[in-house]
Scaffold this active site. Structure first.
Site, PDB file in Angstrom:
ATOM      1  N   LYS A  22      46.438  48.844  25.588  1.00  0.00           N
ATOM      2  CA  LYS A  22      47.279  49.966  25.155  1.00  0.00           C
ATOM      3  C   LYS A  22      46.781  51.297  25.719  1.00  0.00           C
ATOM      4  CE  LYS A  22      46.798  52.003  20.913  1.00  0.00           C
ATOM      5  NZ  LYS A  22      46.729  53.472  20.934  1.00  0.00           N
ATOM      6  N   ASN A  23      45.488  51.564  25.501  1.00  0.00           N
ATOM      7  CA  ASN A  23      45.010  52.904  25.841  1.00  0.00           C
ATOM      8  C   ASN A  23      44.851  53.118  27.345  1.00  0.00           C
ATOM      9  OD1 ASN A  23      45.187  53.627  23.223  1.00  0.00           O
ATOM     10  ND2 ASN A  23      43.007  53.356  22.758  1.00  0.00           N
ATOM     11  N   CYS A 117      47.998  58.186  15.477  1.00  0.00           N
ATOM     12  CA  CYS A 117      47.533  57.804  14.146  1.00  0.00           C
ATOM     13  C   CYS A 117      46.941  58.980  13.382  1.00  0.00           C
ATOM     14  CB  CYS A 117      46.476  56.706  14.275  1.00  0.00           C
ATOM     15  SG  CYS A 117      47.182  55.108  14.658  1.00  0.00           S
ATOM     16  N   ARG A 122      42.473  65.924  15.164  1.00  0.00           N
ATOM     17  CA  ARG A 122      42.466  65.461  16.566  1.00  0.00           C
ATOM     18  C   ARG A 122      42.660  66.676  17.477  1.00  0.00           C
ATOM     19  NH1 ARG A 122      45.244  59.538  17.055  1.00  0.00           N
ATOM     20  NH2 ARG A 122      43.882  59.499  18.857  1.00  0.00           N
ATOM     21  N   ASP A 307      37.956  51.755  17.206  1.00  0.00           N
ATOM     22  CA  ASP A 307      39.243  51.077  16.993  1.00  0.00           C
ATOM     23  C   ASP A 307      39.076  49.666  16.417  1.00  0.00           C
ATOM     24  OD1 ASP A 307      40.276  53.378  18.038  1.00  0.00           O
ATOM     25  OD2 ASP A 307      40.666  52.552  20.027  1.00  0.00           O
ATOM     26  N   ARG A 399      53.126  49.620  17.085  1.00  0.00           N
ATOM     27  CA  ARG A 399      52.852  50.618  18.135  1.00  0.00           C
ATOM     28  C   ARG A 399      51.824  50.106  19.135  1.00  0.00           C
ATOM     29  NH1 ARG A 399      50.220  55.225  16.006  1.00  0.00           N
ATOM     30  NH2 ARG A 399      49.779  55.324  18.209  1.00  0.00           N
TER      31      ARG A 399
HETATM   32  N1  EPU Z   1      37.621  65.740  20.319  1.00  0.00           N
HETATM   33  C1  EPU Z   1      37.419  67.096  20.283  1.00  0.00           C
HETATM   34  N2  EPU Z   1      38.118  67.891  21.152  1.00  0.00           N
HETATM   35  C2  EPU Z   1      38.997  67.386  22.048  1.00  0.00           C
HETATM   36  C3  EPU Z   1      39.205  65.994  22.094  1.00  0.00           C
HETATM   37  C4  EPU Z   1      38.506  65.184  21.214  1.00  0.00           C
HETATM   38  O1  EPU Z   1      36.629  67.588  19.470  1.00  0.00           O
HETATM   39  O2  EPU Z   1      39.588  68.166  22.813  1.00  0.00           O
HETATM   40  C5  EPU Z   1      36.860  64.864  19.409  1.00  0.00           C
HETATM   41  C6  EPU Z   1      37.755  64.081  18.455  1.00  0.00           C
HETATM   42  O3  EPU Z   1      38.031  64.820  17.289  1.00  0.00           O
HETATM   43  C7  EPU Z   1      36.945  62.829  18.189  1.00  0.00           C
HETATM   44  C8  EPU Z   1      36.174  62.620  19.499  1.00  0.00           C
HETATM   45  O4  EPU Z   1      36.227  63.865  20.187  1.00  0.00           O
HETATM   46  O5  EPU Z   1      36.024  63.061  17.166  1.00  0.00           O
HETATM   47  C9  EPU Z   1      36.709  61.543  20.384  1.00  0.00           C
HETATM   48  O6  EPU Z   1      38.100  61.759  20.654  1.00  0.00           O
HETATM   49  P1  EPU Z   1      38.813  61.237  21.974  1.00  0.00           P
HETATM   50  O7  EPU Z   1      39.396  62.411  22.650  1.00  0.00           O
HETATM   51  O8  EPU Z   1      37.879  60.367  22.705  1.00  0.00           O
HETATM   52  O9  EPU Z   1      39.984  60.362  21.384  1.00  0.00           O
HETATM   53  P2  EPU Z   1      41.486  60.300  21.885  1.00  0.00           P
HETATM   54  O10 EPU Z   1      41.522  60.407  23.364  1.00  0.00           O
HETATM   55  O11 EPU Z   1      42.335  61.197  21.071  1.00  0.00           O
HETATM   56  C10 EPU Z   1      41.470  57.744  22.307  1.00  0.00           C
HETATM   57  C11 EPU Z   1      42.296  56.570  21.847  1.00  0.00           C
HETATM   58  C12 EPU Z   1      41.980  56.262  20.384  1.00  0.00           C
HETATM   59  C13 EPU Z   1      40.482  55.976  20.243  1.00  0.00           C
HETATM   60  C14 EPU Z   1      39.664  57.150  20.816  1.00  0.00           C
HETATM   61  C15 EPU Z   1      38.171  56.885  20.819  1.00  0.00           C
HETATM   62  C16 EPU Z   1      44.265  56.816  23.203  1.00  0.00           C
HETATM   63  C17 EPU Z   1      45.712  57.114  23.263  1.00  0.00           C
HETATM   64  N3  EPU Z   1      43.700  56.902  21.992  1.00  0.00           N
HETATM   65  O12 EPU Z   1      41.848  58.818  21.465  1.00  0.00           O
HETATM   66  O13 EPU Z   1      42.708  55.089  20.083  1.00  0.00           O
HETATM   67  O14 EPU Z   1      40.155  55.813  18.885  1.00  0.00           O
HETATM   68  O15 EPU Z   1      40.085  57.424  22.171  1.00  0.00           O
HETATM   69  O16 EPU Z   1      37.883  55.746  21.546  1.00  0.00           O
HETATM   70  O17 EPU Z   1      43.641  56.488  24.198  1.00  0.00           O
HETATM   71  C18 EPU Z   1      43.709  53.501  18.691  1.00  0.00           C
HETATM   72  O18 EPU Z   1      43.968  52.850  19.732  1.00  0.00           O
HETATM   73  O19 EPU Z   1      43.857  53.019  17.543  1.00  0.00           O
HETATM   74  C19 EPU Z   1      43.209  54.875  18.838  1.00  0.00           C
HETATM   75  C20 EPU Z   1      43.217  55.759  17.832  1.00  0.00           C
END
Ligand code: EPU
Length: 420
Positions: A22-23, A117, A122, A307, A399
């Protein structure tokens, strides 16, 4: 509102095939817009987020052709100034990758703040930091992110203050067509970042270091379309691995990259399961009546993936002893715990830690999925429990999992899906 009804207590056994990640696919789909010709994506998972992304691209005037497990996207109709509809953009997290892509192609982009989610705050400050380093101006007003670089983007050094998958990807996308070289330091190392870099490099990008914490992107003038097979979904695989252990089953999971599953394998073995790898398959068996208690801490890759934390905590809810599960990525990822209490668990959440006192068995109850992985976790709880469990909110699960109920049924589960 869809729900599933499970009569628990059956051991899972048999063979199941995992779909595309997915990701990864939700990054590769928008990345196809960077190219000047059509791209073809294979090993496409049949999940809700992919359908929403296809709708977003169609609403932007692009030609999208989807077969059972592949998708062709022709970005030639894309013109400057097109914005994805707010209602669709808000339905998934990864819509924000259109910021990086449209900024790279046209020097401007406007995308509603994304959905995804509800698992805690976020923020997107690191994405914005990256865009600004490349020379863009960025504002967030009335729920819309606007970025613009009228004179184009210029390669730069970006140090991420937190390891972020999304920011690493968005900056990589923007930098691909920038003038000069961009270095992302403290980059995320998840395999889907490598997968995206592989796709972009096949289209003509010059990206080095994906999979390490320093990624170098030498900007190129243009990309051509290409063919790319998305890597397998390690969280779907982890879900089946944990479910196999949780039901004292014996399941062979095909189409996986075992290396990506090392953190899951390590914890399942600690808990008493047997895990064997063979090529692109992994087999999980559990012969102990109850798992051993183990401690888990979620971390960026190659640590234990957040996850898979909720499914893992369900397995540990029947362990012999006390397990400590620390969630260091998303502070809102213990919402499944209140639902699990209805099923007889003994779990206490203190800040970022869940203290799980193992109980001998779970009992079926009506519960509600509040997010994607919580839903998968509750399904595993239902498979383990004595009696009937009714899980509402299954649209969250759709999803990110393809035909999850069907796949569990094929493994011997008594699970039925119905409209609520
Ligand atoms: N963070 C910040 N600032 C930013 C971005 C992130 O402080 O600008 C913090 C977040 O609050 C969090 C940490 O950094 O504490 C990690 O966030 P990350 O940006 O890595 O997460 P994401 O890109 O929003 C993706 C996956 C998530 C998965 C996370 C961590 C996608 C679409 N989503 O989210 O997937 O949990 O990486 O591996 O790629 C899921 O599949 O169920 C899911 C939530």
């Amino acid at each position: 509102m869809a729900k599933v009804v499970i009569t628990g207590g059956r051991r899972l056994h048999g063979r199941v095939r995992v779909g595309g990640r997915k990701n990864s696919v939700v990054a590769v789909i928008p990345a196809t817009l960077l190219a000047e010709g059509a791209s073809h994506i294979e090993n496409l998972p049949a999940i809700g987020d992919v359908s929403v992304y296809a709708d977003i691209l169609k609403s932007m005037g692009l030609s999208v052709r989807q077969d059972r497990d592949s998708m062709s996207i022709d970005p030639t109709g894309l013109v400057a100034g097109i914005t994805p509809p707010r209602e669709l953009a808000q339905r998934l997290r990864a819509s924000y990758y259109l910021l990086g892509v449209l900024l790279a192609r046209f020097g401007e982009a406007e995308v509603a703040l994304p959905g995804g989610c509800d698992i805690g705050l976020r923020p997107i400050d690191q994405h914005i930091k990256g865009f600004r380093a490349l020379g863009a101006e960025a504002t967030i007003e009335h729920g819309v992110v606007r970025v613009s670089a009228p004179h184009g983007l210029t390669g730069a050094q970006v140090y991420l203050d937190v390891v972020s998958v999304g920011a690493t990807i968005n900056i990589m996308l923007a930098a691909t067509l920038a003038d000069g070289t961009t270095t992302i330091e403290n980059a995320a190392k998840e395999p889907h970042i490598v997968d995206l870099a592989d796709y972009l490099n096949s289209c003509g990008a010059k990206i080095q270091g994906a999979g390490t914490d320093v990624i170098r992107i030498r900007g190129v003038k243009s990309l051509s379309g290409c063919v790319h097979a998305v890597i397998p979904d390690e969280i779907e695989a982890a879900t089946f691995m944990i479910a196999a252990a949780a039901t004292r089953g014996d399941v062979l999971i095909d189409n996986v990259i075992p290396k990506h599953l090392d953190p899951i394998t390590a914890k399942l073995v600690e808990a008493g399961a047997e895990v064997t790898q063979n090529g692109d398959s992994i087999r999980v068996t559990m012969s102990r009546p109850r798992p051993r208690a183990v401690n888990v801490k979620t971390l960026p890759y190659p640590g234990f993936p957040t996850d898979a934390q909720q499914p893992m905590s369900v397995l540990l809810s029947v362990a012999e002893g006390t397990s400590f599960v620390t969630e260091s990525i998303w502070e809102g990822r213990f919402k499944h715990v209140d639902e699990l209490k209805r099923m007889g668990t003994n779990i206490r959440v203190e800040g970022r830690m869940a203290i799980i006192e193992g109980v001998p068995k779970l009992m079926g109850a009506p519960v509600r999925a509040t997010d994607l992985r919580a839903g998968a976790a509750l399904i595993i709880a239902g498979l383990m429990a004595e009696g009937q469990t009714e899980i509402s909110g299954i649209e969250h699960v759709d999803r990110g999992y393809e035909r999850l109920s069907d796949k569990f049924r094929a493994l011997g589960a008594k699970i039925a899906r119905m409209q609520g």
